[in-house]
Write a protein that holds these residues in place. Sequence first.
Motif, PDB file in Angstrom:
ATOM      1  N   THR A  88       0.874  -1.272   0.038  1.00 22.34           N
ATOM      2  CA  THR A  88      -0.156  -0.031   0.051  1.00 22.34           C
ATOM      3  C   THR A  88       0.758   1.219  -0.072  1.00 22.34           C
ATOM      4  OG1 THR A  88      -0.131  -0.114   2.456  1.00 22.34           O
ATOM      5  CG2 THR A  88      -2.064  -1.143   0.907  1.00 22.34           C
ATOM      6  N   ARG A  95       5.426  -0.673  -4.328  1.00 22.67           N
ATOM      7  CA  ARG A  95       4.426  -1.770  -4.460  1.00 22.67           C
ATOM      8  C   ARG A  95       4.656  -2.642  -5.434  1.00 22.67           C
ATOM      9  NH1 ARG A  95       1.096   3.019  -5.166  1.00 22.67           N
ATOM     10  NH2 ARG A  95       0.470   2.035  -7.227  1.00 22.67           N
ATOM     11  N   GLN A 133      -5.550   2.625  -1.617  1.00 24.57           N
ATOM     12  CA  GLN A 133      -4.787   1.593  -0.888  1.00 24.57           C
ATOM     13  C   GLN A 133      -5.364   0.429  -0.653  1.00 24.57           C
ATOM     14  OE1 GLN A 133      -3.522   4.408   2.477  1.00 24.57           O
ATOM     15  NE2 GLN A 133      -1.384   3.727   1.757  1.00 24.57           N
ATOM     16  N   TRP A 136      -5.259  -1.249  -4.130  1.00 28.28           N
ATOM     17  CA  TRP A 136      -3.951  -1.860  -4.429  1.00 28.28           C
ATOM     18  C   TRP A 136      -3.751  -3.169  -3.505  1.00 28.28           C
ATOM     19  CZ3 TRP A 136      -1.484   3.582  -3.179  1.00 28.28           C
ATOM     20  CH2 TRP A 136      -1.863   4.377  -3.965  1.00 28.28           C
ATOM     21  N   ALA A 137      -3.982  -3.019  -2.186  1.00 28.15           N
ATOM     22  CA  ALA A 137      -4.000  -4.256  -1.425  1.00 28.15           C
ATOM     23  C   ALA A 137      -4.703  -5.278  -1.803  1.00 28.15           C
ATOM     24  CB  ALA A 137      -3.992  -3.869   0.169  1.00 28.15           C
TER      25      ALA A 137
END
Length: 293
Positions: A88, A95, A133, A136-137
């Motif tokens: 994140t 990343r 985030q 993304w995670a």
Amino acid sequence: MTARLPWPLAYTVTGDDCATPMPLGYEAPLTEAVGHLGELGYDGVEVQVRDTGAHAAEALARTVEAAGLKVLGIGTGPVAAQDRLTLTDPSPDVRRHALFRLLGAARLAGELGVPVTLGQTRGTFLPGLEDLQRIWAGRAVEHLAEEASARGSRLLLEPQSRVSTSLWHTPAQALAVIDLLGTPAGLVLDTHHLDAEGIDVTQAVAQHARVTGCLQLAAPATRGPLALGDPRLPSLLQALHAGGFTGWLTLEHTQDGDSPKAAARSWTALTDAAAVLARPDSPLSPMSTTSPF
């Protein structure tokens, strides 16, 4: 009096690719650590890795097996703890690098035929970036789970306290992520993180035993070695058995400056707790009509 546990018992060790020993694992080079753990009676180790992949599997297995132990799981804590790489991070390069490291760990785990675990490397939120985030995670975890499955491994997601990460603090939150994955995955439950989130540890273990691949143990409050006579330990073992647990146990705690002593204390505390449950009226007893296996 001691008794053998009905599940493999592991200790946290640090892979040779790490810059320094992990503070919650045996504070010695891998060869020395596994040699002493084998002498104590442990069944295996959970190896924390930082920057390695499938190419290291043969040498790692040879080192561990020479001590009469097995690699039971591959941990990824050093990716964040030692190199500050998370899924994140606001930097796309960071990343990508974090995911690259995690995929390498998954390939290593696949070569060894064991699960790979994910904890703090998912990272923490920054103001105004929380929604991005999460995306993304989520995407990265899906990729990691797919890679693990394709390589013959399985992702185990660890609920951790908000001190360590902004994502997935409870078993229910982690299971919600797992339910969205298209590949098999499970949980790592850690007594320290459950305690920190105010979750009843025994109840959580009983409820989620079947989907839990590993239970990580430490003493309450101190996160140190287990204490002989800790009244919670027999209850935890009973909850694992009653819930149909088929994974392994890992000691993941501080070392109090003396890893040999810490490992011996925890081994004695757990095997003593198993002896309490081995009484004739206990389901874990060989005299019981209910098999623990």
